[in-house]
Design an enzyme around this catalytic site. Structure first.
Site, PDB file in Angstrom:
ATOM      1  CB  SER A   9      -0.940  -0.003   1.206  1.00 12.51           C
ATOM      2  OG  SER A   9      -0.180  -0.069   2.372  1.00 12.51           O
ATOM      3  N   GLY A  10       2.177   1.106  -0.107  1.00  9.40           N
ATOM      4  CA  GLY A  10       3.048   2.291  -0.141  1.00  9.40           C
ATOM      5  C   GLY A  10       3.968   2.385   1.066  1.00  9.40           C
ATOM      6  CB  THR A  11       5.166  -0.241   3.411  1.00  9.34           C
ATOM      7  OG1 THR A  11       3.940  -0.928   3.212  1.00  9.34           O
ATOM      8  CG2 THR A  11       5.612  -0.317   4.848  1.00  9.34           C
ATOM      9  CD1 TRP A  33       7.353   7.928  -1.131  1.00  6.51           C
ATOM     10  CD2 TRP A  33       5.264   7.595  -1.893  1.00  6.51           C
ATOM     11  NE1 TRP A  33       6.953   9.076  -1.773  1.00  6.51           N
ATOM     12  CE2 TRP A  33       5.675   8.896  -2.247  1.00  6.51           C
ATOM     13  CE3 TRP A  33       3.996   7.173  -2.272  1.00  6.51           C
ATOM     14  CZ2 TRP A  33       4.852   9.772  -2.954  1.00  6.51           C
ATOM     15  CZ3 TRP A  33       3.180   8.031  -2.976  1.00  6.51           C
ATOM     16  CH2 TRP A  33       3.599   9.315  -3.313  1.00  6.51           C
ATOM     17  CB  SER A  54       0.681  -3.515  -5.787  1.00  9.10           C
ATOM     18  OG  SER A  54       2.002  -3.312  -5.400  1.00  9.10           O
ATOM     19  CG  HIS A  85       2.852  -5.338   6.754  1.00  6.80           C
ATOM     20  ND1 HIS A  85       2.716  -4.086   6.208  1.00  6.80           N
ATOM     21  CD2 HIS A  85       3.784  -5.971   5.986  1.00  6.80           C
ATOM     22  CE1 HIS A  85       3.535  -3.964   5.171  1.00  6.80           C
ATOM     23  NE2 HIS A  85       4.192  -5.079   5.024  1.00  6.80           N
TER      24      HIS A  85
END
Ligand code: A3P
Length: 328
Positions: A68-70, A72, A166, A136
Site C-alpha cells: 500500500s506504499g510502505t 515510500w 501490486s 503490517h
C-alpha cells in the site's frame, strides 16, 4: 527462505495446530489468527512482539498492509524526523542514508525484523529517540503497551484494486518457480485470504480509531490516516501535515529554502528506484530490493482487471466498509 519447523517456538507450534488454514500466496500454508491470516514466521514475530514490546510515548509507528506504499512512507517519515539533528537533506553530495540503504533497512518492521527470532527478547537500546518502527499488524493485534501509550501511528492504505494488483505482481516476483494466476489470487483476495488480510478489516481496524462515526467524541491524536492516492496526487500538502503530526513541522525558513521539495525528490519513486542499492541490493530475507519499486502509479488495475472483477471487488468493499463511513 521458507521457515524451518525448528525456527518456531514451542508455543507457536502448539498454536498453529489449533488454527484454521488456507493455501498462501507466498508460503504453502497460512493460518487465521484472531481474524487475520499469517504465515508461521509472521505469527512467531507477532506473538513475540505482543509479549515483549514496551512502547515509549514518543515512538512513531508506520502501519500499512503490504503493497500500500510502505516503502515510500518509510522513506518520507525517516527523512522528516531525522532532518534537523542527524541527517540533513542533501541531494547533491548523496550523504543521506537513503542513497545507500533501502527504506526497509532504515525503518524496521516490528514483527519481521525485530521480534522475529524465537525465544529472543531483542535489545532496542541502540534506537535513538524518537524510535521509528513499521508494522503490517492490524490495530487490534498491536502490543497493548503501544495502544496504551501516547505514541503516534501513521496508517497508510491504498485503493483495493491497485493494492491487489501490486500484491499479485509482488507474489509472483518472489516465487522461485511457477506463478500465481490472476484469477485464483483475485478469488482469494475477495474472500479475505491474503497475508495480513482481510484487506477491509485491516483498514477498518485503524479507521475505527479515527472515525467520528465510531467514536462521536473522538479527540484522536494517535492515528493519522492516509491514502496512497492522496499522497500521490497531493504530496506536498500531505507531507506538511505529516511533519506536523510527527512533531517536526516545517519552519518558514525551511519552506523558503525549498526543503519540502528536496524531501519529495529524495523519496520519489524515480530517485529511489534508480539507486544502486535498490537496483541490485537484497533484504536479509532474500527479497530483491527492486521488487519494492514496480510502477508506483494510481490505476494500474485498469490494465489487468475485467469489468466483472472490478464490479465484484467494488461491491465487496462497499458492503464491508460503507456502513463505517469509509469509501475509496
Ligand atoms: P506498484 O506495485 O503498484 O508499483 P509497499 O512499499 O507497501 O510494498 O508497496 C509497494 C508499492 O508502492 C508498489 O506499487 C511500488 O511501486 C510503490 N512505491 C514504492 N516506492 C514508491 C515511491 N517512492 N513513490 C510512489 N510509489 C512507490
Amino acid at each position: 527462505k521458507y521457515l524451518q519447523e525448528d525456527e518456531l517456538s514451542e508455543d507457536v507450534r502448539v498454536l498453529l495446530s489449533t488454527l484454521p488454514t488456507a493455501k498462501g500466496w507466498f508460503v504453502n500454508t497460512i493460518y487465521q489468527y484472531q481474524g487475520f491470516w499469517y504465515s508461521p514466521k509472521q505469527l512467531q514475530g507477532l506473538l513475540n512482539c505482543q509479549k515483549h514490546f514496551q512502547a515509549q510515548d514518543n515512538d512513531i509507528l508506520l502501519a500499512t498492509q503490504p503493497k500500500s506504499g510502505t516503502t515510500w512512507l518509510k522513506a518520507l517519515a525517516f527523512s522528516l524526523i531525522n532532518r534537523k539533528n542527524k541527517y540533513p537533506i542533501t541531494l547533491n553530495n548523496q550523504d543521506h542514508p537513503l542513497f545507500t540503504n533501502n527504506p526497509h533497512t532504515l525503518v524496521p518492521f516490528l514483527e519481521f525484523d525485530i521480534f522475529h527470532v524465537k525465544d529472543v527478547v531483542p535489545d532496542l537500546s541502540a534506537f535513538s529517540s524518537p524510535r521509528l518502527f513499521a508494522t503490517h499488524l492490524p490495530y487490534a493485534l498491536l502490543p497493548e503497551s503501544m495502544k496504551n501509550s501516547n505514541c503516534k501511528i501513521v496508517y497508510l492504505c491504498r485503493d483495493p484494486k491497485d493494492n491487489f494488483i501490486s500484491l499479485w505482481h509482488f507474489s509472483n516476483a518472489l516465487r522461485r518457480e511457477g506463478s500465481n494466476s490472476l484469477d485464483e489470487s483475485f478469488d482469494k483476495f475477495c474472500r479475505g485470504i491474503n497475508v495480513g488480510g482481510p484487506f477491509w478489516d485491516h483498514i477498518l481496524s485503524y479507521w475505527k480509531e479515527t472515525s467520528l462515526l465510531e467514536k462521536p467524541n473522538n479527540n484522536n491524536k494517535k492515528v493519522m490516516f492516509l491514502r496512497f492516492e492522496e499522497l500521490r496526487m497531493n504530496t506536498s500538502f500531505v507531507l506538511k501535515n505529516l511533519a506536523e503530526f510527527l512533531g517536526c513541522p516545517f519552519s518558514k525558513e525551511e519552506e523558503n529554502q525549498g526543503l519540502m521539495d528536496d524531501i519529495l525528490k529524495l523519496c520519489s519513486f524515480e530517485n529511489l528506484r534508480n539507486l544502486e542499492v535498490n537496483k541490485n541490493g537484497k533484504r536479509p530475507s532474500g527479497i530483491e530490493n527492486k521488487a519494492y519499486f514496480r510502477r508506483g502509479e494510481i490505476g494500474d488495475w485498469k490494465n489487468h482487471l475485467s469489468v466483472e472483477m472490478i464490479e465484484k471487488l467494488n461491491d465487496i468493499v462497499e458492503n464491508k466498509m460503507g456502513t463505517f463511513g469509509f469509501r475509496f
